[in-house]
Structure formats: C-alpha cells, structure tokens
Write a protein that holds these residues in place. Structure first.
Motif, PDB file in Angstrom:
ATOM      1  N   PHE A   6      45.888  58.043  -3.727  1.00  0.00           N
ATOM      2  CA  PHE A   6      46.488  59.352  -3.454  1.00  0.00           C
ATOM      3  C   PHE A   6      47.513  59.696  -4.535  1.00  0.00           C
ATOM      4  O   PHE A   6      47.483  60.786  -5.115  1.00  0.00           O
ATOM      5  CB  PHE A   6      47.138  59.336  -2.064  1.00  0.00           C
ATOM      6  N   TYR A  10      47.051  62.799  -7.236  1.00  0.00           N
ATOM      7  CA  TYR A  10      47.973  63.932  -7.271  1.00  0.00           C
ATOM      8  C   TYR A  10      48.949  63.850  -8.438  1.00  0.00           C
ATOM      9  O   TYR A  10      49.489  64.871  -8.872  1.00  0.00           O
ATOM     10  CB  TYR A  10      48.670  64.113  -5.919  1.00  0.00           C
ATOM     11  N   ILE A  27      50.257  70.975  -1.890  1.00  0.00           N
ATOM     12  CA  ILE A  27      50.100  69.744  -1.108  1.00  0.00           C
ATOM     13  C   ILE A  27      50.268  70.032   0.381  1.00  0.00           C
ATOM     14  O   ILE A  27      49.473  69.584   1.219  1.00  0.00           O
ATOM     15  CB  ILE A  27      51.112  68.661  -1.568  1.00  0.00           C
ATOM     16  N   ARG A  28      51.310  70.794   0.733  1.00  0.00           N
ATOM     17  CA  ARG A  28      51.545  71.105   2.149  1.00  0.00           C
ATOM     18  C   ARG A  28      50.359  71.839   2.760  1.00  0.00           C
ATOM     19  O   ARG A  28      49.932  71.532   3.872  1.00  0.00           O
ATOM     20  CB  ARG A  28      52.814  71.923   2.320  1.00  0.00           C
ATOM     21  N   TRP A  31      46.986  69.619   3.047  1.00  0.00           N
ATOM     22  CA  TRP A  31      47.010  68.574   4.061  1.00  0.00           C
ATOM     23  C   TRP A  31      47.641  69.033   5.371  1.00  0.00           C
ATOM     24  O   TRP A  31      47.881  68.214   6.255  1.00  0.00           O
ATOM     25  CB  TRP A  31      47.750  67.347   3.507  1.00  0.00           C
ATOM     26  N   HIS A  32      47.932  70.332   5.500  1.00  0.00           N
ATOM     27  CA  HIS A  32      48.524  70.902   6.727  1.00  0.00           C
ATOM     28  C   HIS A  32      49.797  70.150   7.110  1.00  0.00           C
ATOM     29  O   HIS A  32      49.985  69.756   8.259  1.00  0.00           O
ATOM     30  CB  HIS A  32      47.524  70.880   7.884  1.00  0.00           C
ATOM     31  N   ILE A  33      50.667  69.976   6.130  1.00  0.00           N
ATOM     32  CA  ILE A  33      51.943  69.304   6.359  1.00  0.00           C
ATOM     33  C   ILE A  33      52.988  70.375   6.624  1.00  0.00           C
ATOM     34  O   ILE A  33      53.245  71.232   5.782  1.00  0.00           O
ATOM     35  CB  ILE A  33      52.354  68.447   5.141  1.00  0.00           C
ATOM     36  N   ASN A  64      51.420  70.072  11.788  1.00  0.00           N
ATOM     37  CA  ASN A  64      50.471  69.027  11.391  1.00  0.00           C
ATOM     38  C   ASN A  64      49.179  69.125  12.195  1.00  0.00           C
ATOM     39  O   ASN A  64      48.780  68.187  12.875  1.00  0.00           O
ATOM     40  CB  ASN A  64      51.122  67.650  11.517  1.00  0.00           C
ATOM     41  N   LEU A  66      46.057  69.399  11.306  1.00  0.00           N
ATOM     42  CA  LEU A  66      44.807  68.930  10.716  1.00  0.00           C
ATOM     43  C   LEU A  66      44.011  68.169  11.772  1.00  0.00           C
ATOM     44  O   LEU A  66      44.522  67.267  12.416  1.00  0.00           O
ATOM     45  CB  LEU A  66      45.096  68.036   9.514  1.00  0.00           C
TER      46      LEU A  66
END
Length: 150
Positions: A6, A10, A27-28, A31-33, A64, A66
């Motif tokens: 990872f 990235y 990134i957020r 990855w649904h952060i 979150n 996901l």
C-alpha cells in the motif's frame, strides 16, 4: 494488499500529484475514509437524511461506509447508531424512499414493493384514476397510435 505494498503504491502515486491536500482527498474518497478539513473533506461516504422521533431532520454521514450496499438500509441504520446518532425514526437515501429504523417503509412514500407506487400521495390509485373521465379515456385507448414499428 500488505501495508508495505500500500505504502509503495501510493508513494509512487503521490509523486505525480503536486498538492498534498488533493492527494489526501484522493485517498479519502478512494477508500471511503471519513474526515478531512476544508476541501480535503471526504465527499464519497454516503449521506442520508435522518428523521428523528422528535420531528427534527438531520443529514448524517455514514462513516467509513465501504462495503455497505446502496440498498442495505438495515446496515446504514446500524452504522448510524454505532456512530452515536440517536432517536432515528427513519432514513431517506437519494432514491427518495424512506426506510423506518424498525425495517418498515414510512407511510405515504413509494416503496419498491408496490408495483405502481399507488400508495404514494403524488400518484392517484387506479380506482381514483378511473373516476377521472380524461384518464378513463386514456386507459381505454382514446385513439389509434400513429407510431409504426418496422
């Protein structure tokens, strides 16, 4: 994907992105952060309209999210409760269907179970429609179609 893979992946991606804030947003959202501030704030996590038992309505982010399907309303309610959202009477997603926290559809809203949405206040029932002379003519065929299919 291992943590090392990872970071390596990235790390390579980040070198092609000039702005750290944009990289954080990417990134957020990928990855649904949840979280972020300003224009770095996550915009991909699902938001729902929550109707509370006291009549209030709030828009809440399902953090979150996901792995939670668009039609998995039970899981959405569970997650909101885990996040501390209280007194949920119903949630409404962007499909316009209200889902009661107890699993039943809210009254007066179309549901996927009703074939013609006749229980919706915006569409009259078949019986009401048949009483209207214009609709009666339409339903019985007011004239021949001019469309031709070859």
């Amino acid at each position: 994907v291992t943590p090392d893979e990872f970071i390596k992946y990235y790390g390579n991606c980040s070198s092609s992105i000039d702005d750290d804030d944009y990289f954080e947003l990417m990134i957020r959202n990928a990855w649904h952060i949840s979280g972020g501030e300003g224009w770095c704030a996550n915009s991909s996590c699902r938001r729902v309209l929550v109707g509370h038992t006291d009549g209030r309505q709030t828009v809440e982010e399902i953090k979150n999210d996901l792995g939670i399907g668009a039609d998995d309303k039970h899981k959405m309610v569970e997650r909101l409760v885990e996040q501390g959202v209280q007194d949920i009477e119903y949630i409404e997603t962007n499909d316009g269907i209200k889902f009661r926290a107890n699993g039943a559809a809210a009254p007066g809203t179309p549901t996927r179970r009703s074939a013609n949405f006749a229980d919706s206040p915006s569409r009259p029932s078949t019986a009401q429609s048949a009483q209207n002379p214009v609709n009666r003519r339409r339903n019985q065929g007011a004239g021949a179609s001019t469309l031709q299919f070859f």
